[in-house]
Design an enzyme around this catalytic site. Structure first.
Site, PDB file in Angstrom:
ATOM      1  N   ASP A 187     -10.676  15.352   2.486  1.00 48.36           N
ATOM      2  CA  ASP A 187     -12.009  15.325   1.895  1.00 48.36           C
ATOM      3  C   ASP A 187     -12.950  16.316   2.571  1.00 48.36           C
ATOM      4  OD1 ASP A 187     -11.663  13.413  -0.031  1.00 48.36           O
ATOM      5  OD2 ASP A 187     -12.127  11.735   1.317  1.00 48.36           O
TER       6      ASP A 187
ATOM      7  N   LYS B 113       7.029 -14.588 -13.254  1.00 50.31           N
ATOM      8  CA  LYS B 113       6.034 -13.613 -13.714  1.00 50.31           C
ATOM      9  C   LYS B 113       6.347 -12.293 -13.032  1.00 50.31           C
ATOM     10  CE  LYS B 113       2.352 -13.286 -10.422  1.00 50.31           C
ATOM     11  NZ  LYS B 113       2.640 -14.156  -9.279  1.00 50.31           N
TER      12      LYS B 113
ATOM     13  N   ASP C 153     -16.346   7.260  -5.341  1.00 52.42           N
ATOM     14  CA  ASP C 153     -14.949   6.836  -5.370  1.00 52.42           C
ATOM     15  C   ASP C 153     -14.868   5.524  -6.124  1.00 52.42           C
ATOM     16  OD1 ASP C 153     -13.706   8.859  -4.102  1.00 52.42           O
ATOM     17  OD2 ASP C 153     -14.058   8.054  -2.094  1.00 52.42           O
TER      18      ASP C 153
ATOM     19  N   ASP D 269       1.900 -17.138  -4.006  1.00 51.29           N
ATOM     20  CA  ASP D 269       1.607 -15.700  -3.956  1.00 51.29           C
ATOM     21  C   ASP D 269       0.273 -15.490  -3.259  1.00 51.29           C
ATOM     22  OD1 ASP D 269       1.075 -13.080  -4.413  1.00 51.29           O
ATOM     23  OD2 ASP D 269       1.616 -13.123  -6.549  1.00 51.29           O
TER      24      ASP D 269
ATOM     25  N   GLN E  47      13.889  -5.240  -6.009  1.00 50.37           N
ATOM     26  CA  GLN E  47      14.930  -5.182  -7.036  1.00 50.37           C
ATOM     27  C   GLN E  47      14.551  -6.025  -8.255  1.00 50.37           C
ATOM     28  OE1 GLN E  47      15.858  -5.590  -3.676  1.00 50.37           O
ATOM     29  NE2 GLN E  47      16.219  -3.365  -3.681  1.00 50.37           N
TER      30      GLN E  47
END
Lengths: 712, 553
Positions: free
Chosen positions: A551, A420, A331, A368, A405
């Site tokens: 899986d 940004k 994976d 952030d 939005q």
């Protein structure tokens, strides 16, 4: 404080990746390629002493008969003992008898030591399996029943502090669960109804909240029960290769038995009739006792090496198959990449500098807290030495949080507005303010997208007006050292296929960067299944990891299916191994452990058979030099006397087993290399070494024996 | 020219000749077994025996074909000898006794050609030509057929089909053995071997006496005797007889005939499994053992201890002046490393160690290059054992030519390597333990034991050569050797075919960088080591009491 969630602010190439895994250490310590990383499992001589009682119990002929070679030695021991009792004055007979018994005991000891390590682990597990009282739901009413009385389909309630009474799936609620009893990992994991995080294991403890569990396993057959029997070796069955090797060893034993039995008439004709004791000694020296003694210990130790890495193999067959795997399905997320996009580059539009972009990007990302946001701050510091400004330093800063939005985040400070975010939104924002969008902004973002990255535009509005400064290149970062690892795998003849939900473009870029051989993009469970079947139809063995219920079919189809412990019970049921750490990178180690197991087996077989040459040179002249003095020329080791020669060979034969126990348990040192190199190296060590070592060993033992008064 | 230089020249010429025919012969044979077309003469044969050459056989059917054909052959040959006195061209010889007739029938059908009789004084033209010579062809063909079935087992996948026994048998005889022996016989006649259906030739000796000289269709039998690794001579003296083997050139030519097909079959094998390199590796292992034994034997025969041997320039007792030590040693090794058993010197008169080398050559299982077919399958079995023991050391479960060597495969291979030593050692032990059989030995001590050991080693391995000195024409030896040749021939074939069936059913494993490279010199070396250690060591105690004791005294 809010933070711009860049994760959803961009195009969603990764949306098919279900974030089902529990938080995991970002780079497992053992993910680094280092010399001889497979190995470990320290061997302490003390273990030999502790396992002695078990070794003695194994002398039971009903147990011994399972190993034909050692069974023959045991019969020989009994025979020589009886003969010695008949002639109590014969020190030679007694010495041979004692050393033959020691040979058998050493063999049993090897097996007992190997098993002993699993027993310790089983004891810890048993402690977790205390009798629990289950709160069974009967309609709406709750009743208390012992955990052992639960049946499949029963619903039970667990609240904070309760021990989960049996394996099952959460059907209602969400809770944090302490699974350290099984995994050894103390950090709690989240279990919730629906989805791929619904499986709970009996014996683990609910830490918070309330869940309703539907029992899926009968008492006595729970995961913990299976674990106990696995690590104890109670469920151990001989693997196909072990069975085949046993057949060969048995047939070699028969050949040598014939050679020895038929020797007596020849000897009588030569007027050199041999005593039964000498013939037994010759036979024991010739049959492949070294590998016969260590064979099962090697197998148990191989399983144990997996257990030490927190991987449970449901059968030895799976471990063996791991050595044969030629295709690895990995994976992408979590195995090849860290699983979150990180800033890798600040690309300025024409007329600005990268430093300007970095500065603006850093400013807009200070609040952030997403990994992406953090990575921008880190990159700005690394590349441009931009010190991280704390939010408090910026007076009157107004933080603009990310919304679905606006699809942007940023900050307004000192009359500057920095933003940004997703390309379209930022361009719209700039245009709204009558600013200019650099002509190359679009082409820069396109280039990044095509390379599989995610572009974030950085824009600013200040006294010079609104304008686009540049682009942040976010990309899925390939874990350190993966390329080297895949190169190694390639040299071992193993093809790596990256499985990802990304679009083909992104997948191709990451595949190239990571150095995998192939990739499967936009993979659905059906695609995975088809890929496995395709590989298998070409005769290849396939290994994969998986955790989701979808899986399960692929896990069952794969030759080595490693289910993550965090996965659903369907996945765990389907796979033939469970990784308690839920670390998909471990697949590579599992393959290496499988190979190491096979190499160890082959090395000791070769060593054992090569040993015979020297033993002949010790025993044949000792037996027949009296009848045919010319045969004394074969006594190239110049052994002291016929008795000391035979005794030395027998002692060497017994001691070499003990000497090799650590090797059998630890496994032959393994480094990834081509089959050619590996064969050359191992043949030199174990083949040529097997020819030479006994000449030296027997000579030394002979010299020591002659020091014993009354013999020399 | 020093004798050593002459020997080197001789061996080099032989190697060059073998190298020249290797590719064309090997490829031709591969073509024969892959072709879909039948020759007209082959169609007639199929029609007359009622066989359909186009049906594919699974291993039990293939084995039934081998066994049925062989049983009928034994019965036919037995009968032919028993009614010899009633047949035309019997030259007045009586019917052969039951024990000897059984022994001879078993021995010729199994490609052993052990002879407890003297050909020229026992068998008439019909038995020699219509019975024994026919078996020289078909017994060799049966061996090749079984080897080809095993090769198909490697080459094919997901099928149990191994080809058609009758087609393989007939094609081997018609397309390979007949034309080649025809050419070989012409060469031998041109070089002085005789070929006629005459009666005894009366001549007057130098001393003035009268002597009957037996004659017959010698050259034609000689050709297939070597080409089919049979070894049963027209004359008791076998290839030492000037009518069979007139000069040094024919000696070398006969050795060439012995080795040509067994070596070339490795090419056929490589061709059929789709990698000639795999064939080269097997070839290399065979060649190393063969050349090693040639050198050892020549050295042992040249290193003449003792005044008499020194005077003669080597151990010349029992050797023909025509061939010398070199030619005789080369022949002795080539005949015992194949299942030929023809001799151009008395093996009993080899030096002690030389005799041991001849015995060890057979004990290795006659696989370097071995009998026609049997050498190839013998070496392939050893390759499987080698892959199994050492192949694990590359970290994968063993596989050879893309086929997994699992429990079933190793069971058949292990049974194969068990049979021959079991037969040889048990029968020898019985002979030594019983009071009378040892009286057949002409010599006391270690050499006497070697005579018995040699006889059963030769029988179990289907060699057929004898350590002269043992009177094997007794009920015990006729019967026991007859049994030994049958057990030593057909039991291994059962396991070879079962193995072939098991391999053919498998799905091939693709080759990767992690696969053991079985076409490399390293593997060839490993194979040689496995052969020497696994099969050689079994016999070490017995050898120590025979030839080694003799050689080191």
């Amino acid at each position: 404080m809010t933070s711009g969630d860049t994760k959803t602010s961009v195009e969603e190439p990764m949306s098919t990746e279900t974030p089902v895994r529990a938080p995991e250490p970002e780079v497992p310590a053992n993910a680094q390629p280092e010399a001889g990383r497979v190995g470990a499992g320290a061997f302490e001589p003390r273990q030999l002493l502790k396992s002695l009682p078990d070794a003695m119990r194994k002398l039971d002929p009903r147990v011994m008969v399972k190993s034909p070679v050692m069974f023959v030695v045991e019969i020989g021991s009994v025979l020589t003992t009886i003969l010695s009792i008949a002639h109590p004055g014969d020190w030679f007979g007694w010495a041979i008898a004692v050393w033959l018994w020691l040979t058998v005991i050493f063999a049993n000891l090897a097996e007992a030591v190997a098993e002993g390590r699993g027993k310790a682990q089983a004891d810890t597990l048993r402690k977790a399996k205390t009798d629990t009282i289950a709160r069974r739901l009967n309609g709406d009413a709750e009743e208390s029943v012992p955990g052992t009385e639960l049946r499949v389909g029963d619903l039970v309630v667990c609240e904070a502090g309760d021990i989960i009474p049996g394996d099952g799936d959460v059907v209602e609620g969400v809770a944090s669960v302490d699974e350290s009893a099984i995994t050894g990992e103390s950090a709690p994991v989240i279990r919730e109804s629906g989805g791929d995080r619904c499986a709970v294991t009996g014996g683990t403890k609910v830490l918070s909240d309330r869940i309703v569990i539907k029992i899926t396993t009968k008492p006595g057959e729970t995961f913990i029960d299976r674990m106990i029997s696995l690590v104890e070796g109670a469920a151990r069955q001989k693997t196909p290769n072990e069975i085949a090797l046993n057949i060969l060893l048995a047939s070699l034993t028969i050949v040598f038995l014939l050679a020895v039995v038929t020797l007596q008439p020849f000897a009588i004709y030569a007027k050199a009739e041999q005593s039964m004791i000498v013939l037994v000694a010759l036979l024991v020296c010739l049959i492949p006792t070294t590998i016969g003694a260590l064979l099962s210990a090697i197998g148990i130790a191989g399983m144990d090496r997996l257990v030490q890495r927190n991987v449970l193999a449901m059968s030895g067959r799976a471990v063996e198959a791991a050595g044969d795997v030629s295709t690895l399905l990995l994976d992408k997320t979590g195995t090849i990449t860290y699983g979150n996009r990180q800033a890798s580059e600040f690309v300025p539009v024409r007329g600005t500098t990268a430093a300007e972009v970095a500065d603006a990007a850093q400013l807009s990302s200070l609040a952030d807290e997403t990994p992406e946001g953090r990575s921008i701050v880190v990159l700005a510091k690394e590349k441009f030495g931009l010190r991280e400004r704390h939010e408090g330093e910026l007076v009157d800063a107004e933080w603009i949080p990310f919304t679905a939005q606006t699809r942007m985040s940023g900050v307004d400070v000192d009359g500057r507005k920095v933003r940004k975010g997703a390309t379209g939104s930022v361009i719209a924002w700039v245009k709204e303010r009558g600013g200019t969008v650099a002509e190359d902004a679009q082409s820069l973002t396109d280039t990044i997208s095509q390379a599989g990255g995610t572009p974030l535009l950085v824009a600013v509005e200040d006294t010079d007006g609104a304008r686009v400064l540049g682009v942040i290149h976010l990309k899925d970062v390939v874990k350190h050292g993966m390329r080297e690892r895949f190169d190694e795998l390639r040299r071992m003849g193993i093809k790596t296929v990256m499985i990802t939900g990304d679009n083909p473009l992104t997948a191709a870029a990451i595949a190239q960067e990571a150095g995998v051989d192939d990739f499967l993009a936009e993979a659905t469970p059906e695609d995975k299944m088809a890929l496995i079947k395709r590989e298998q139809s070409g005769g290849k063995l396939v290994a994969m990891t998986g955790d989701g219920t979808n899986d399960a079919p692929a896990l069952a189809q794969a030759d080595v299916g490693v289910a993550m412990n965090t996965g659903t019970s369907a996945a765990k049921e389907a796979g033939n191994m469970v990784d308690l750490d839920s670390n998909p990178t471990k697949l590579i180690e599992i393959v290496e452990i499988g190979k190491q197991l096979l190499i160890t087996r082959g090395a000791l077989t070769t060593f054992s058979i090569a040993n015979d040459v020297a033993k002949y040179f010790a025993i044949i002249p000792a037996m027949f030099a009296i009848a045919y003095p010319g045969l004394d020329k074969l006594n190239i080791m110049a052994l002291h006397s016929p008795q000391s020669a035979i005794l030395s060979a027998i002692i060497f034969n017994a001691l070499i087993i003990v000497a090799l126990v650590p090797l059998a348990l630890r496994g032959v040192q393994y480094r990834p290399m081509s089959a050619d190199k590996m064969l050359r190296r191992n043949l030199a060590i174990y083949g040529v070494g097997g020819l030479i070592a006994p000449f030296i060993g027997i000579k030394i033992i002979d010299m020591l024996i002659t020091l014993i008064p009354g013999i020399g | 020219m020093s004798p050593i230089f002459a020997d080197v020249l001789q061996v080099s010429a032989l190697i060059v000749a073998l190298a020249l025919v290797y590719v064309p012969l090997g490829d031709y044979m591969a073509g024969v077994y892959s072709s879909k077309k039948h020759l007209r003469v082959e169609r007639w044969i199929y029609r007359s025996i009622g066989a359909n050459p186009d049906t594919e056989m699974r291993w039990p059917a293939y084995l039934r074909g081998v066994l049925a054909f062989s049983v009928i052959s034994v019965l036919f040959l037995y009968l032919l000898q028993r009614i010899q006195n009633h047949l035309p061209g019997s030259l007045g010889f009586a019917a052969v006794t039951p024990q000897q007739a059984f022994n001879t029938a078993a021995s010729f059908v199994t490609n052993t050609n052990w002879q407890s009789y003297s050909g020229e004084t026992t068998m008439g033209h019909v038995v020699q030509t219509g019975g024994l010579a026919v078996q020289n062809f078909v017994s060799a063909a049966v061996g090749i057929a079984v080897a080809i079935a095993l090769v198909r087992g490697f080459a094919r996948s997901r099928t149990g089909d191994l080809g058609n026994f009758w087609s393989d048998l007939v094609r081997t005889t018609v397309r390979i053995l007949l034309p080649l022996s025809f050419i070989a016989a012409i060469v031998l006649v041109a070089c002085g071997a005789i070929e006629n259906f005459g009666n005894w030739h009366d001549l007057t000796t130098l001393g003035g006496g009268s002597q009957g000289m037996p004659v017959g269709s010698v050259a034609s039998q000689e050709a297939i005797k070597e080409l089919g690794t049979n070894g049963g001579g027209f004359f008791n003296a076998n290839s030492a007889h000037p009518f069979e083997n007139p000069n040094a050139f024919t000696n070398l030519f006969e050795i060439f005939l012995i080795l040509a097909i067994p070596f070339a079959l490795t090419r056929t094998f490589g061709k059929m499994v789709g990698s000639v390199k795999q064939g080269y590796a097997i070839l290399a292992a065979m060649f190393v053992i063969w050349i090693g034994f040639v050198v050892l034997m020549t050295w042992s025969e040249m290193a003449h201890p003792g005044a008499a041997l020194q005077a003669a320039g080597g151990a010349m007792e029992g050797k023909e002046q025509r061939f010398g030590v070199g030619g005789s040693s080369l022949f002795a090794v080539s005949t015992t490393l194949t299942s030929t058993g023809a001799v151009d010197a008395a093996h009993s008169s080899l030096t002690g160690l030389g005799g041991g080398i001849a015995m060890l050559s057979m004990m290795l299982g006659e696989l370097a290059p071995g009998g026609t077919g049997s050498g190839l399958y013998g070496m392939l079995i050893m390759a499987i054992i080698a892959v199994f023991i050492a192949g694990l050391m590359v970290g994968r479960t063993p596989e050879y030519l893309g086929k997994k060597i699992g429990g079933r495969e190793i069971k058949f291979a292990a049974c194969y390597i068990l049979i021959t030593p079991a037969v040889a050692l048990i029968f020898t032990a019985a002979s030594m333990a019983l009071p009378t059989p040892i009286h057949s030995a002409a010599n006391p001590g270690a050499h006497g034991f070697s005579e018995v050991l040699y006889a059963f080693t030769s029988a179990a391995n289907n060699n057929g050569s004898a350590f002269a000195g043992l009177n094997a024409n007794t009920d015990w030896y006729n019967t026991m050797i007859g049994l030994a040749v049958i057990l030593g021939r057909f039991l291994p074939m059962v396991f070879v075919l079962a193995l072939a069936g098991s391999l053919a059913e498998q799905r091939p494993v693709p080759e990767t960088a992690g696969t053991l490279r079985t076409e490399k010199p390293l593997f060839a070396g490993l194979l040689v080591g496995t052969v020497l250690i696994v099969t050689g060591l079994t016999y070490f105690p017995a050898l120590a009491l025979g030839p080694i004791a003799e050689g080191l005294s």
